[in-house]
Design a protein around this motif. Structure first.
Motif, PDB file in Angstrom:
ATOM      1  N   VAL A  14       0.841  -1.195   0.000  1.00 31.52           N
ATOM      2  CA  VAL A  14       0.000   0.000   0.000  1.00 31.52           C
ATOM      3  C   VAL A  14       0.877   1.246   0.000  1.00 31.52           C
ATOM      4  CG1 VAL A  14      -1.869  -1.210   1.210  1.00 31.52           C
ATOM      5  CG2 VAL A  14      -0.189   0.071   2.534  1.00 31.52           C
ATOM      6  N   THR A  15       0.308   2.345  -0.476  1.00 31.20           N
ATOM      7  CA  THR A  15       1.071   3.594  -0.546  1.00 31.20           C
ATOM      8  C   THR A  15       0.831   4.517   0.634  1.00 31.20           C
ATOM      9  OG1 THR A  15      -0.674   4.588  -1.890  1.00 31.20           O
ATOM     10  CG2 THR A  15       1.164   3.563  -3.070  1.00 31.20           C
ATOM     11  N   ASP A  16      -0.234   4.285   1.393  1.00 31.95           N
ATOM     12  CA  ASP A  16      -0.557   5.154   2.529  1.00 31.95           C
ATOM     13  C   ASP A  16      -1.093   4.280   3.663  1.00 31.95           C
ATOM     14  OD1 ASP A  16      -2.010   6.814   4.371  1.00 31.95           O
ATOM     15  OD2 ASP A  16      -2.120   8.379   2.837  1.00 31.95           O
ATOM     16  N   ILE A  17      -0.268   4.070   4.683  1.00 32.42           N
ATOM     17  CA  ILE A  17      -0.630   3.147   5.760  1.00 32.42           C
ATOM     18  C   ILE A  17      -1.819   3.661   6.572  1.00 32.42           C
ATOM     19  CG2 ILE A  17       0.915   3.922   7.626  1.00 32.42           C
ATOM     20  CD1 ILE A  17       0.748   0.304   6.511  1.00 32.42           C
ATOM     21  N   ASP A  18      -1.908   4.972   6.787  1.00 34.79           N
ATOM     22  CA  ASP A  18      -3.025   5.537   7.557  1.00 34.79           C
ATOM     23  C   ASP A  18      -4.342   5.381   6.804  1.00 34.79           C
ATOM     24  OD1 ASP A  18      -1.407   6.381   9.746  1.00 34.79           O
ATOM     25  OD2 ASP A  18      -0.821   8.158   8.618  1.00 34.79           O
ATOM     26  N   ARG A  19      -4.326   5.675   5.521  1.00 28.97           N
ATOM     27  CA  ARG A  19      -5.531   5.538   4.700  1.00 28.97           C
ATOM     28  C   ARG A  19      -5.976   4.080   4.642  1.00 28.97           C
ATOM     29  NH1 ARG A  19      -4.578   7.011  -1.305  1.00 28.97           N
ATOM     30  NH2 ARG A  19      -3.609   4.973  -1.208  1.00 28.97           N
ATOM     31  N   THR A  20      -5.013   3.180   4.514  1.00 32.56           N
ATOM     32  CA  THR A  20      -5.320   1.751   4.472  1.00 32.56           C
ATOM     33  C   THR A  20      -5.925   1.287   5.787  1.00 32.56           C
ATOM     34  OG1 THR A  20      -3.559   1.371   2.864  1.00 32.56           O
ATOM     35  CG2 THR A  20      -4.310  -0.550   4.140  1.00 32.56           C
ATOM     36  N   GLU A  21      -5.347   1.731   6.896  1.00 27.58           N
ATOM     37  CA  GLU A  21      -5.873   1.357   8.216  1.00 27.58           C
ATOM     38  C   GLU A  21      -7.322   1.821   8.371  1.00 27.58           C
ATOM     39  OE1 GLU A  21      -4.545   1.591  12.883  1.00 27.58           O
ATOM     40  OE2 GLU A  21      -3.824   3.157  11.533  1.00 27.58           O
ATOM     41  N   GLY A  51     -12.492 -16.438   9.212  1.00 25.18           N
ATOM     42  CA  GLY A  51     -12.009 -17.765   8.864  1.00 25.18           C
ATOM     43  C   GLY A  51     -10.566 -18.009   9.255  1.00 25.18           C
ATOM     44  N   GLY A  52      -9.938 -17.041   9.910  1.00 26.59           N
ATOM     45  CA  GLY A  52      -8.566 -17.206  10.355  1.00 26.59           C
ATOM     46  C   GLY A  52      -7.518 -16.764   9.357  1.00 26.59           C
ATOM     47  N   LEU A  53      -7.933 -16.289   8.199  1.00 29.33           N
ATOM     48  CA  LEU A  53      -6.985 -15.786   7.212  1.00 29.33           C
ATOM     49  C   LEU A  53      -6.504 -14.414   7.657  1.00 29.33           C
ATOM     50  CD1 LEU A  53      -5.723 -16.354   4.393  1.00 29.33           C
ATOM     51  CD2 LEU A  53      -7.606 -15.053   3.441  1.00 29.33           C
ATOM     52  N   GLU A  54      -5.201 -14.216   7.655  1.00 29.25           N
ATOM     53  CA  GLU A  54      -4.632 -12.936   8.069  1.00 29.25           C
ATOM     54  C   GLU A  54      -4.344 -12.080   6.844  1.00 29.25           C
ATOM     55  OE1 GLU A  54      -1.386 -11.473  11.272  1.00 29.25           O
ATOM     56  OE2 GLU A  54      -0.629 -12.904   9.799  1.00 29.25           O
ATOM     57  N   LEU A  55      -4.688 -10.805   6.935  1.00 32.74           N
ATOM     58  CA  LEU A  55      -4.326  -9.823   5.921  1.00 32.74           C
ATOM     59  C   LEU A  55      -3.246  -8.945   6.531  1.00 32.74           C
ATOM     60  CD1 LEU A  55      -7.896  -8.675   4.802  1.00 32.74           C
ATOM     61  CD2 LEU A  55      -6.503 -10.520   3.845  1.00 32.74           C
ATOM     62  N   ILE A  56      -2.161  -8.718   5.794  1.00 30.37           N
ATOM     63  CA  ILE A  56      -1.133  -7.802   6.257  1.00 30.37           C
ATOM     64  C   ILE A  56      -0.868  -6.773   5.174  1.00 30.37           C
ATOM     65  CG2 ILE A  56      -0.099  -9.356   7.947  1.00 30.37           C
ATOM     66  CD1 ILE A  56       2.083 -10.009   5.974  1.00 30.37           C
ATOM     67  N   PHE A  57      -0.460  -5.593   5.605  1.00 33.36           N
ATOM     68  CA  PHE A  57      -0.294  -4.457   4.707  1.00 33.36           C
ATOM     69  C   PHE A  57       1.048  -3.794   4.985  1.00 33.36           C
ATOM     70  CE2 PHE A  57      -4.669  -5.183   5.850  1.00 33.36           C
ATOM     71  CZ  PHE A  57      -5.328  -5.212   4.639  1.00 33.36           C
ATOM     72  N   PHE A  58       1.888  -3.709   3.958  1.00 37.87           N
ATOM     73  CA  PHE A  58       3.203  -3.089   4.055  1.00 37.87           C
ATOM     74  C   PHE A  58       3.287  -1.899   3.116  1.00 37.87           C
ATOM     75  CE2 PHE A  58       4.226  -7.565   5.086  1.00 37.87           C
ATOM     76  CZ  PHE A  58       4.879  -7.384   6.301  1.00 37.87           C
ATOM     77  N   MET A  59       3.992  -0.870   3.551  1.00 38.67           N
ATOM     78  CA  MET A  59       4.277   0.268   2.667  1.00 38.67           C
ATOM     79  C   MET A  59       5.288  -0.202   1.620  1.00 38.67           C
ATOM     80  SD  MET A  59       2.807   3.237   3.564  1.00 38.67           S
ATOM     81  CE  MET A  59       3.961   4.484   3.059  1.00 38.67           C
ATOM     82  N   ASN A  60       4.941   0.004   0.364  1.00 39.21           N
ATOM     83  CA  ASN A  60       5.827  -0.376  -0.730  1.00 39.21           C
ATOM     84  C   ASN A  60       5.225   0.186  -2.007  1.00 39.21           C
ATOM     85  OD1 ASN A  60       7.832  -1.576  -2.290  1.00 39.21           O
ATOM     86  ND2 ASN A  60       7.578  -3.596  -1.344  1.00 39.21           N
ATOM     87  N   GLU A  61       5.993   0.177  -3.065  1.00 34.89           N
ATOM     88  CA  GLU A  61       5.448   0.601  -4.345  1.00 34.89           C
ATOM     89  C   GLU A  61       4.238  -0.262  -4.658  1.00 34.89           C
ATOM     90  OE1 GLU A  61       6.615   0.796  -9.069  1.00 34.89           O
ATOM     91  OE2 GLU A  61       8.116   0.156  -7.622  1.00 34.89           O
ATOM     92  N   CYS A  62       3.151   0.363  -4.996  1.00 39.13           N
ATOM     93  CA  CYS A  62       1.907  -0.348  -5.227  1.00 39.13           C
ATOM     94  C   CYS A  62       1.497  -0.163  -6.682  1.00 39.13           C
ATOM     95  CB  CYS A  62       0.829   0.193  -4.282  1.00 39.13           C
ATOM     96  SG  CYS A  62      -0.741  -0.631  -4.466  1.00 39.13           S
ATOM     97  N   ARG A  63       1.563  -1.251  -7.433  1.00 37.10           N
ATOM     98  CA  ARG A  63       1.141  -1.208  -8.826  1.00 37.10           C
ATOM     99  C   ARG A  63       0.472  -2.534  -9.149  1.00 37.10           C
ATOM    100  NH1 ARG A  63       6.364  -2.885  -8.934  1.00 37.10           N
ATOM    101  NH2 ARG A  63       6.884  -4.425 -10.501  1.00 37.10           N
ATOM    102  N   PRO A  64      -0.416  -2.538 -10.115  1.00 34.93           N
ATOM    103  CA  PRO A  64      -1.076  -3.796 -10.471  1.00 34.93           C
ATOM    104  C   PRO A  64      -0.046  -4.880 -10.792  1.00 34.93           C
ATOM    105  CG  PRO A  64      -2.120  -1.955 -11.585  1.00 34.93           C
ATOM    106  CD  PRO A  64      -0.871  -1.415 -10.922  1.00 34.93           C
ATOM    107  N   GLY A  65      -0.261  -6.059 -10.236  1.00 34.36           N
ATOM    108  CA  GLY A  65       0.621  -7.187 -10.506  1.00 34.36           C
ATOM    109  C   GLY A  65       1.601  -7.501  -9.393  1.00 34.36           C
ATOM    110  N   ASN A  66       1.856  -6.536  -8.479  1.00 37.40           N
ATOM    111  CA  ASN A  66       2.802  -6.857  -7.414  1.00 37.40           C
ATOM    112  C   ASN A  66       2.121  -7.080  -6.067  1.00 37.40           C
ATOM    113  OD1 ASN A  66       2.292  -4.225  -6.520  1.00 37.40           O
ATOM    114  ND2 ASN A  66       4.439  -3.717  -6.236  1.00 37.40           N
ATOM    115  N   THR A  67       0.804  -7.088  -6.053  1.00 38.27           N
ATOM    116  CA  THR A  67       0.057  -7.305  -4.822  1.00 38.27           C
ATOM    117  C   THR A  67      -1.356  -7.729  -5.192  1.00 38.27           C
ATOM    118  OG1 THR A  67      -0.507  -6.284  -2.689  1.00 38.27           O
ATOM    119  CG2 THR A  67      -0.644  -4.869  -4.605  1.00 38.27           C
ATOM    120  N   PRO A  68      -2.074  -8.513  -4.448  1.00 35.59           N
ATOM    121  CA  PRO A  68      -1.652  -9.127  -3.185  1.00 35.59           C
ATOM    122  C   PRO A  68      -0.737 -10.311  -3.422  1.00 35.59           C
ATOM    123  CG  PRO A  68      -3.866  -9.848  -3.706  1.00 35.59           C
ATOM    124  CD  PRO A  68      -3.458  -8.857  -4.771  1.00 35.59           C
ATOM    125  N   ILE A  69      -0.073 -10.721  -2.357  1.00 40.32           N
ATOM    126  CA  ILE A  69       0.795 -11.891  -2.368  1.00 40.32           C
ATOM    127  C   ILE A  69       0.188 -12.927  -1.433  1.00 40.32           C
ATOM    128  CG2 ILE A  69       3.086 -12.782  -1.812  1.00 40.32           C
ATOM    129  CD1 ILE A  69       4.138  -9.917  -2.350  1.00 40.32           C
TER     130      ILE A  69
END
Length: 129
Positions: A14-21, A51-69
């Motif tokens: 994500v490009t903005d951690i506060d906005r994402t939160e 369901g127990g699936l964890e989502l995590i969000f890191f600051m990094n260049e965000c462009r189609p194809g490099n996320t989600p992992i």
């Protein structure tokens, strides 16, 4: 090789951690935890689904194809052996096994270049042998 491993995490860049939160907490309705809040600017977010699936969000260049992992959770350990096995079968290793928050991770790519990650917690043997 990964048939017995569960998908434990989906990682977003994500490009903005506060906005994402705010989005995942206020719009989607998940309980979001801010992690790594040590003033270094390396904060990241974690949220769990029902369901127990964890989502995590890191600051990094965000462009189609490099996320989600998608991250496979290796609860039995052996991350070094699994990565070696994937490489032996022709998988492209993107990031060798290295330290990650609370454990170890490594990334490989599918034939289209999509990143797939492995993760195991600290304290679990990195090799089975």
């Amino acid at each position: 090789m990964l048939g017995q491993a569960r998908i434990g995490t989906i990682c977003y860049y994500v490009t903005d951690i506060d906005r994402t939160e705010a989005f995942w907490r206020d719009v989607v309705g998940l309980e979001v935890r801010r992690m790594g809040d040590d003033g270094s600017g390396n904060d990241w977010l974690a949220a769990n689904t029902a369901g127990g699936l964890e989502l995590i969000f890191f600051m990094n260049e965000c462009r189609p194809g490099n996320t989600p992992i998608i991250v496979f959770d290796l609860t039995e350990g052996g991350i070094d052996d699994v990565m070696a096995g994937l490489a032996a079968k022709g998988a492209t290793i993107v990031t060798p096994v290295s330290h990650a928050p609370g454990g170890w991770s490594g990334d490989f790519a599918d034939p289209d270049g999509h990143a797939i990650s492995l993760y195991q917690t600290e304290g679990v043997p990195r090799s089975r042998g």
